[in-house]
Design an enzyme around this catalytic site. Sequence first.
Site, PDB file in Angstrom:
ATOM      1  N   ASP A 227      73.646   1.025 -17.208  1.00 21.11           N
ATOM      2  CA  ASP A 227      73.696   1.988 -16.116  1.00 21.11           C
ATOM      3  C   ASP A 227      75.119   2.178 -15.602  1.00 21.11           C
ATOM      4  O   ASP A 227      76.034   1.420 -15.930  1.00 21.11           O
ATOM      5  CB  ASP A 227      72.809   1.513 -14.954  1.00 21.11           C
ATOM      6  CG  ASP A 227      71.336   1.780 -15.202  1.00 21.11           C
ATOM      7  OD1 ASP A 227      71.021   2.498 -16.141  1.00 21.11           O
ATOM      8  OD2 ASP A 227      70.511   1.252 -14.430  1.00 21.11           O
ATOM      9  N   LYS A 249      73.093   7.084 -14.168  1.00 20.57           N
ATOM     10  CA  LYS A 249      72.537   8.130 -13.309  1.00 20.57           C
ATOM     11  C   LYS A 249      73.195   8.036 -11.935  1.00 20.57           C
ATOM     12  O   LYS A 249      73.564   6.964 -11.482  1.00 20.57           O
ATOM     13  CB  LYS A 249      71.023   7.978 -13.106  1.00 20.57           C
ATOM     14  CG  LYS A 249      70.187   7.758 -14.322  1.00 20.57           C
ATOM     15  CD  LYS A 249      68.713   7.820 -13.914  1.00 20.57           C
ATOM     16  CE  LYS A 249      67.827   7.207 -14.978  1.00 20.57           C
ATOM     17  NZ  LYS A 249      67.817   5.756 -14.974  1.00 20.57           N
ATOM     18  N   MET A 362      70.158   3.009  -1.443  1.00 21.42           N
ATOM     19  CA  MET A 362      70.458   4.412  -1.778  1.00 21.42           C
ATOM     20  C   MET A 362      70.079   5.349  -0.634  1.00 21.42           C
ATOM     21  O   MET A 362      69.507   6.417  -0.852  1.00 21.42           O
ATOM     22  CB  MET A 362      69.730   4.805  -3.071  1.00 21.42           C
ATOM     23  CG  MET A 362      70.061   3.911  -4.258  1.00 21.42           C
ATOM     24  SD  MET A 362      68.932   4.061  -5.667  1.00 21.42           S
ATOM     25  CE  MET A 362      67.453   3.234  -5.039  1.00 21.42           C
TER      26      MET A 362
END
Length: 448
Positions: A227, A249, A362
């Site tokens: 990632d 991402k 997040m």
Amino acid sequence: MRHFPAFLDLSGRTALVLGAGEALQAKAELLRQAGALLLPAERFHPALLEGVALAVAAGAPEEELSALHAACVARGIPVNVVDRPELCSFITPAIIRRDDVTVAVSTGGAAPVLARLLRQRIEAVLPPLLGRVAALGAKFQSRVRARIPALPARRAFLERALSGTPAKLAEAGRQMEAEAAFAAMLDDAEATPRGFVQLVGAGPGAADLLTLRALRALGEADVVVHDRLVPEGVLELARRDARRIYVGKRRAEHCVPQEGINTLLVELAREGLRVVRLKGGDPFIFGRGGEEAQALHEAGIPHEVIPGVTAALGCAAQAGIPLTHRDCARMLTLVTGHTRDGVLELDFGALARPGQTLAVYMGLSTLDALHQGLIWEGYDETTPAILIERGGSEHQRELRGTLAEIVEAAPGWAGDGPVLLLLGEAVGMGAPPLPAAAAAAAASLPLP
């Protein structure tokens, strides 16, 4: 090489144990574990050596130790006098055991402490259930010889089996599956072996926060699928010739969609490769590891999950914040700030209850919505809060204040790294972090 390394079969054989004390007891226990029959003695007489396979001594008078050594040398009996190299014909090494797998480390008596330090390092590298891999090889030994009579081909097959899927399953404690995978490989020995996928948590960013199991997985991987949040320092721990595939991402920007990642993992495993799917934090905490595990299961691909230090733990520890505290926080709640179809779907009533710490992953882009939802449910906006960017790494940044202050200051403070929000009374009770100089000094101390 002063000493020739060898492993003695002492099962049912007599070992003379001369003297007394803790050091001698430790040697005696090792001999007992090896199946030796112990013959204890406080004084030495040559007749004691009749039928003896080996002798050790400590804590006896000097003349007794010298006499034992001379008599053993004359009879060709291995002898070890603790901490007296000149009276030893063999050295007891530092030992690492994994059932039937034994690793011995010796410095020839020159530096026993160094041998123990090396043993600690090797202990950290070897899987705890490595002995089950050896047991797997032993169980199929005769079948492998019958199925693959040519030595080079047999050796190549065993290298694949004992480093591939059967071994990984055995190391994970899944012995029945390991045996089935070994048998399947043997039945079709010339076919491409089936691969194995490990969903690995890379932790919050610092390479030394990886688990030992994660480190071993990286060292054995053929392919690392990683990632955006996995730093270069962690990737450098992978095998030098391992292929790296980036599938990072960020919000509303996916270089490879999740369905494509799932398909990629299945295809790589079907090529017979050992695949590490490396994720920041923990694979099963807002990492979509559950979706990948389900896709692997449906495709019949053997896999395992190696947990990592999730961001809430790494960030809080480095910031000196207790996530729970018996005076004010008896519950920890982990939530995601990601929206679904543009809506922040959270149970704000539950989140607004007192006596807990909230860790919001997040959540920077939806901080205003989170604030409004909590206040609507009666949450006190003077509650201590902290925003932590790139938490758990050397680049960690922090913004402390109340919830209201954090919401106001966040737009001008935020950088481009991942951000975690911690909320709750416990956030205000943390001890200040260790000063950088003291932390560096502590990090340089040797391992216990």
